[in-house]
Scaffold this motif. Structure first.
Motif, mmCIF file in Angstrom:
data_model
loop_
_atom_site.group_PDB
_atom_site.id
_atom_site.type_symbol
_atom_site.label_atom_id
_atom_site.label_comp_id
_atom_site.label_asym_id
_atom_site.label_seq_id
_atom_site.Cartn_x
_atom_site.Cartn_y
_atom_site.Cartn_z
ATOM 1 N N GLY A 1 0.830 -1.202 0.000
ATOM 2 C CA GLY A 1 0.000 0.000 0.000
ATOM 3 C C GLY A 1 0.861 1.247 0.000
ATOM 4 N N LYS A 2 0.201 2.402 0.077
ATOM 5 C CA LYS A 2 0.897 3.681 0.040
ATOM 6 C C LYS A 2 0.483 4.540 1.236
ATOM 7 N N GLY A 3 1.416 5.339 1.706
ATOM 8 C CA GLY A 3 1.146 6.248 2.809
ATOM 9 C C GLY A 3 2.128 7.399 2.780
ATOM 10 N N ASN A 4 2.179 8.138 3.871
ATOM 11 C CA ASN A 4 3.064 9.294 3.954
ATOM 12 C C ASN A 4 3.713 9.365 5.323
ATOM 13 N N VAL A 5 5.025 9.497 5.334
ATOM 14 C CA VAL A 5 5.773 9.777 6.556
ATOM 15 C C VAL A 5 5.937 11.285 6.671
ATOM 16 N N SER A 6 5.680 11.827 7.849
ATOM 17 C CA SER A 6 5.905 13.246 8.127
ATOM 18 C C SER A 6 7.095 13.366 9.066
ATOM 19 N N VAL A 7 7.975 14.310 8.778
ATOM 20 C CA VAL A 7 9.136 14.561 9.631
ATOM 21 C C VAL A 7 9.088 16.016 10.083
ATOM 22 N N THR A 8 9.067 16.227 11.397
ATOM 23 C CA THR A 8 8.993 17.578 11.952
ATOM 24 C C THR A 8 10.254 17.874 12.744
ATOM 25 N N MET A 9 10.804 19.063 12.500
ATOM 26 C CA MET A 9 11.916 19.554 13.307
ATOM 27 C C MET A 9 11.674 21.038 13.541
ATOM 28 N N GLY A 10 11.545 21.411 14.822
ATOM 29 C CA GLY A 10 11.101 22.767 15.108
ATOM 30 C C GLY A 10 9.655 22.906 14.692
ATOM 31 N N TYR A 11 9.355 23.957 13.902
ATOM 32 C CA TYR A 11 7.996 24.142 13.407
ATOM 33 C C TYR A 11 7.864 23.739 11.942
ATOM 34 N N LYS A 12 8.931 23.176 11.369
ATOM 35 C CA LYS A 12 8.913 22.807 9.952
ATOM 36 C C LYS A 12 8.613 21.321 9.800
ATOM 37 N N THR A 13 7.752 20.992 8.842
ATOM 38 C CA THR A 13 7.388 19.597 8.569
ATOM 39 C C THR A 13 7.594 19.292 7.095
ATOM 40 N N LYS A 14 8.216 18.157 6.817
ATOM 41 C CA LYS A 14 8.378 17.669 5.449
ATOM 42 C C LYS A 14 7.738 16.287 5.349
ATOM 43 N N THR A 15 7.243 15.964 4.164
ATOM 44 C CA THR A 15 6.577 14.673 3.976
ATOM 45 C C THR A 15 7.343 13.812 2.971
ATOM 46 N N ILE A 16 7.269 12.511 3.181
ATOM 47 C CA ILE A 16 7.912 11.540 2.302
ATOM 48 C C ILE A 16 6.861 10.509 1.891
ATOM 49 N N PRO A 17 6.564 10.372 0.605
ATOM 50 C CA PRO A 17 5.631 9.317 0.194
ATOM 51 C C PRO A 17 6.255 7.940 0.383
ATOM 52 N N VAL A 18 5.439 6.997 0.821
ATOM 53 C CA VAL A 18 5.891 5.633 1.105
ATOM 54 C C VAL A 18 5.091 4.663 0.245
ATOM 55 N N GLU A 19 5.783 3.736 -0.384
ATOM 56 C CA GLU A 19 5.114 2.665 -1.124
ATOM 57 C C GLU A 19 5.678 1.327 -0.660
ATOM 58 N N ILE A 20 4.776 0.444 -0.248
ATOM 59 C CA ILE A 20 5.155 -0.895 0.204
ATOM 60 C C ILE A 20 4.696 -1.891 -0.849
ATOM 61 N N THR A 21 5.638 -2.700 -1.338
ATOM 62 C CA THR A 21 5.316 -3.684 -2.370
ATOM 63 C C THR A 21 5.335 -5.080 -1.777
ATOM 64 N N ASN A 22 4.727 -6.017 -2.485
ATOM 65 C CA ASN A 22 4.717 -7.409 -2.027
ATOM 66 C C ASN A 22 6.128 -7.978 -1.985
ATOM 67 N N ALA A 23 6.419 -8.760 -0.957
ATOM 68 C CA ALA A 23 7.713 -9.439 -0.888
ATOM 69 C C ALA A 23 7.751 -10.538 -1.946
ATOM 70 N N PRO A 24 8.932 -10.817 -2.536
ATOM 71 C CA PRO A 24 9.012 -11.887 -3.551
ATOM 72 C C PRO A 24 8.752 -13.250 -2.931
ATOM 73 N N GLN A 25 8.225 -14.151 -3.755
ATOM 74 C CA GLN A 25 8.006 -15.525 -3.301
ATOM 75 C C GLN A 25 9.354 -16.212 -3.089
ATOM 76 N N PRO A 26 9.401 -17.240 -2.220
ATOM 77 C CA PRO A 26 10.693 -17.898 -1.914
ATOM 78 C C PRO A 26 11.452 -18.321 -3.161
ATOM 79 N N GLU A 27 10.753 -18.836 -4.187
ATOM 80 C CA GLU A 27 11.459 -19.314 -5.374
ATOM 81 C C GLU A 27 12.026 -18.170 -6.200
ATOM 82 N N GLN A 28 11.517 -16.958 -5.978
ATOM 83 C CA GLN A 28 12.011 -15.807 -6.731
ATOM 84 C C GLN A 28 13.217 -15.168 -6.070
ATOM 85 N N GLN A 29 13.414 -15.425 -4.790
ATOM 86 C CA GLN A 29 14.446 -14.695 -4.054
ATOM 87 C C GLN A 29 15.837 -15.004 -4.581
ATOM 88 N N ASP A 30 16.083 -16.281 -4.984
ATOM 89 C CA ASP A 30 17.409 -16.621 -5.489
ATOM 90 C C ASP A 30 17.694 -15.934 -6.808
#
Length: 866
Positions: A290-319
């Motif tokens: 899925g997708k989401g957003n990480v927010s990072v705040t330092m002082g009064y300033k905030t920056k955002t980082i988009p996050v995308e999580i993908t499916n892990a490869p199947q065991p036979e694909q890892q090699d």
């Protein structure tokens, strides 16, 4: 936190998320700057009776208003009393934002672990600011000397990364021989910093610091921290995160100048069902893509980082997938995996993360003053018994009133790790996600620290129902009070406010430094129901010079200019631009007005230039420039119009008349025309980029609710939603007795001003003013003050203008209220520039009335005129 410990936390988090990805199910003594321990969950007004004309009065009152300093009982501050080392530890910790933490290792014999001062003294000790003495004490109860304070301040500057002032001249005091060698450099530094100053050429290093001196110096430190928080500049090691389910990656924060960070970074995430972010910035992906957003705040300033999580490869694909990026991700996972015999223990540690919010006392306050009408609407959606902290699927509804502050008072101090609140968006019902959520923390419920922001990417235009949990991760802060704040447009629905504590946490990131709540935000909260105070109506777009506003026209309107030319103060803080009543209700007519409104050297452009000059004259152009609020009008689509014009070449000309096309189609046509105009308006406003203007709201141009117009109320509410989607406010100025006056709140207007219609050729009696003010009070409205050029030459209109001011003053309507001002066209400018003392006094008295300094109590009668 050690590498092994953090790795175990990552593994445990991955394990917990893999096992079950579900949504998570609310009296300590604290000293102030006296020896008295205080506990309170409520804000308290402080007024000291013994300050007189003390040089420290303003500093003391400011710190007291922020609950950073207290008195010594009976309303007394005792400014000349000595301050002790333990009291200065508390005060400096609070103003610098050092988060106190309990200790089991009491290394100073005079500060036992259970002392209310221990969290502050040991916090400063860990930070390297307050050291002990040779006899294993810290001299906690001893009076503080000036050279000791200089040393503490010098160390505090270094620890909090306050930039040290460059010395242009060598610091020299006549009593240097009295200074300890260890203090000389520190005394020079704090002198250059202007945090401490000598007197008569002496520094008096062995003299004791008074409570008054401590307050003045603490305020200077606080101002430096405010400035650091406002100007916080930091970089992130990545612009986005893309990782496989079950892996982790760390977001690192660095100072833009390469130095240590002045504040501890705070991380947040808006989709905890997809993963979590740890206090050090390590993002741990769960098993679900899925997708989401990480927010990072330092002082009064905030920056955002988009996050995308993908499916892990199947065991036979890892090699087969052995490229560099995969090997790097695998290394991250392998490093963090616990040994087999540790796994159960580390997983169990997650059980120590407990939601301590249920059952806690909770209070909810509006931004600005509450509104009884909207509170009545809210009662339809009360939420579960026990309030927001109750683990329940039931939603609590919040209606308008700009925003909410929800304070949770826990039973005692807890090591907090996460604060989360779930929101819902269902646009079809007027329910939208707040743009963000802010978190503050406090140990005593009085002195608060800003603990970051979380944002999301759900657009206000999203039609589908959306549920999001906004979650802020805390770096093991010990606090008893937590406050979350969020804006409310029309409706906000929330549930399950969670405060997670971890008794077994072992934060290894060093001292936690957080800024105080932003003064800008605090002022917005105070004035949230009152962002506009004095709004000038400026008609334009016709009638030659009368409808053409220049920079010189606006200057004495935005700023109060004395007769000798001095720019003393702000006058009208808001300008409402609106067309004359006879503007054609056609596309061509509306476009012509827009062209004039955004023309060069007139109207908006002229106002922007006037505000630049105002700031130059006030000395704020390059420091804290004032912006003028602007409200722009929506023209009225009169139902008599049968040929408005085409919105597109392949579309027919719109008719607003229900005869022949039906009420529903007439309503849709009117709505389409207004939506087109609003988008054109915003497009031109955004393109213009006026630096000294702020678009505050939109004005509904018609002065009554037209019952015969097609679905008039639906149209107004639709326009209100359109305006609110842009985080703007919706304004209306009906006339006295107009249909719909009593309905203005249910029509989603944010402000309504009542026209008295007293300033008239007709013989209207004084009781009209009193009736208007009664209506204003009854329905919670603002009032419009009326005048025109006739008040300069005709005693009747002169007295009419002043009688409005007198009546409103006698009823207290000139203070702490919002007002609109109608002067026909540019009438008041004549008064501001006149050399006739009677004419000029109208401008001066209007300014006094705005500031609550108008003192006339008697009405003018007959032909009376000065």
């Amino acid at each position: 936190m050690s590498k092994k410990r953090m790795g175990s936390r990552i593994a445990a988090a991955c394990l917990a998320l893999s096992l079950a990805v579900t949504a998570a199910q609310v009296a300590g003594a604290v000293p102030d700057t006296t020896s008295t321990a205080v506990e309170s969950g409520q804000d308290q007004a402080v007024a000291f009776t013994d300050l007189g004309n003390s040089y420290a009065k303003d500093a003391i009152n400011r710190l007291a208003s922020l609950q950073l300093i207290g008195g010594q009982g009976d309303g007394l501050f005792h400014p000349q009393n000595k301050i002790t080392r333990q009291d200065i530890a508390v005060l400096l910790s609070k103003v610098v934002g050092l988060q106190p933490e309990s200790t089991d290792d009491a290394i100073f014999e005079d500060v036992p672990a259970d002392s209310p001062y221990a969290p502050y003294i040991y916090g400063l000790s860990d930070l390297g600011v307050m050291n002990g003495r040779n006899n294993n004490t810290v001299g906690a109860a001893d009076p503080l000397t000036r050279q000791e304070l200089a040393v503490l301040l010098s160390r505090l500057m270094e620890a909090s990364q306050v930039a040290k002032a460059v010395s242009t001249t060598e610091v020299s005091y006549s009593d240097e021989q009295d200074m300890a060698d260890y203090a000389k450099e520190a005394i020079a530094e704090v002198t250059n910093q202007r945090w401490m100053q000598g007197a008569g050429g002496n520094f008096n290093p062995l003299g004791n610091v008074t409570r008054a001196e401590a307050a003045v110096i603490a305020e200077r430190v606080l101002n430096a921290r405010f400035q650091q928080a406002e100007q916080a500049d930091f970089t992130l090691n990545t612009a986005s995160l893309s990782l496989m389910a079950g892996t982790s990656e760390r977001v690192k924060v660095a100072s833009a100048n390469g130095e240590k960070l002045p504040f501890t970074p705070i991380y947040a995430f808006d989709r905890p069902e997809l993963g979590s972010i740890l206090p050090d910035g390590t993002f741990v992906a769960g098993p679900t893509p899925g997708k989401g957003n990480v927010s990072v705040t330092m002082g009064y300033k905030t920056k955002t980082i988009p996050v995308e999580i993908t499916n892990a490869p199947q065991p036979e694909q890892q090699d087969e997938q052995k490229d560099d990026s995969t090997r790097e991700a695998a290394a991250t996972v392998d490093e963090s995996q616990p040994a087999e015999n540790e796994e159960a223990g580390e997983a169990a540690e997650q059980d120590d993360l407990v939601n301590v919010a249920p059952g806690s006392f909770t209070s909810v306050k509006t931004f600005g003053p509450p509104d009884s009408y909207f509170q009545t609407v809210e009662k339809q959606y009360p939420g579960p018994v026990g309030g927001l902290v109750t683990p329940s699927e039931e939603w609590t509804g919040f209606n308008r009133q700009f925003g909410r502050k929800v304070t949770v008072a826990l039973s005692q101090d807890k090591p907090l790790e996460r604060v989360a609140l779930t929101f819902r968006q269902q646009k079809s019902s007027g329910i939208t996600m707040p743009e963000s959520m802010d978190v503050e923390v406090s140990r005593d419920g009085k002195a608060w620290s800003y603990a970051g922001k979380v944002v999301h990417d759900v657009p206000a235009s999203e039609d589908k129902q959306v549920v999001r949990t906004l979650s802020v991760t805390l770096p093991d802060i010990e606090a008893r009070y937590v406050r979350v704040s969020f804006p409310v447009k029309v409706f906000a629905f929330a549930r399950q406010l969670e405060v997670w504590a971890n008794e077994s946490s072992s934060w290894g990131g060093g001292a936690v430094l957080l800024p105080p709540p932003s003064p800008t935000q605090m002022m917005e909260d105070i004035k949230a129901g009152n962002r506009v105070e004095n709004m000038l109506l400026a008609y334009s777009g016709a009638y030659g010079d009368r409808g053409n506003w220049t920079k010189d026209d606006f200057l004495p309107m935005v700023g109060y200019r004395t007769s000798d030319g001095y720019m003393r103060d702000q006058m009208f803080d808001t300008v409402l631009f609106l067309p004359y009543q006879d503007m054609a209700a056609t596309k061509v007519g509306w476009q012509g007005y827009l062209n004039d409104l955004f023309g060069t050297n007139r109207q908006l452009d002229a106002l922007n230039s006037a505000m630049r000059e105002y700031n130059r004259l006030r000395g704020t152009l390059y420091t804290t420039p004032t912006q003028e609020n602007v409200v722009l009008a929506l023209p009225y689509p009169a139902m008599s119009q049968t040929n408005f014009g085409k919105l597109a070449d392949n579309k027919p000309s719109l008719s607003f008349n229900p005869a022949g096309i039906g009420e529903e189609q007439a309503y849709e046509n009117r709505k389409q025309a207004l939506e087109w105009y609003f988008q054109e308006l915003l497009k031109r406003w955004n393109k213009a980029e006026y630096p000294y203007l702020k678009l505050e709201g939109i004005y509904w141009f018609h002065e009554l609710i037209e019952d015969g117009a097609p679905k008039e109320r639906d149209l107004i509410r639709s326009m209100a939603s359109m305006v609110h989607d842009e985080a703007l406010r919706f304004y209306w100025i009906p006339y006295y007795g107009a249909p719909g006056v009593q309905e203005w709140k249910s029509l989603y207007f944010d402000y309504a001003f009542l026209q008295p219609n007293y300033y008239s050729d007709k013989p209207v009696q004084l009781d009209r003013i009193e009736g208007v003010l009664d209506t204003v009070s009854k329905y919670g409205m603002g009032v419009e003050i009326e005048g025109d050029e006739r008040m300069y030459r005709d005693p009747k209109f002169y007295q009419t203008y002043y009688n409005q001011l007198v009546a409103a003053h006698k009823l207290g309507m000139d203070k702490n209220n919002v007002h609109a001002y109608y002067y026909g066209s540019k009438t008041l400018i004549q008064s501001a520039t006149s050399t006739d003392p009677v004419v000029r006094s109208i401008y001066d008295d209007t300014y006094k009335w705005m500031r609550g300094k108008f003192d006339r109590e008697e009405y003018y009668e007959g032909s009376e005129m000065p």
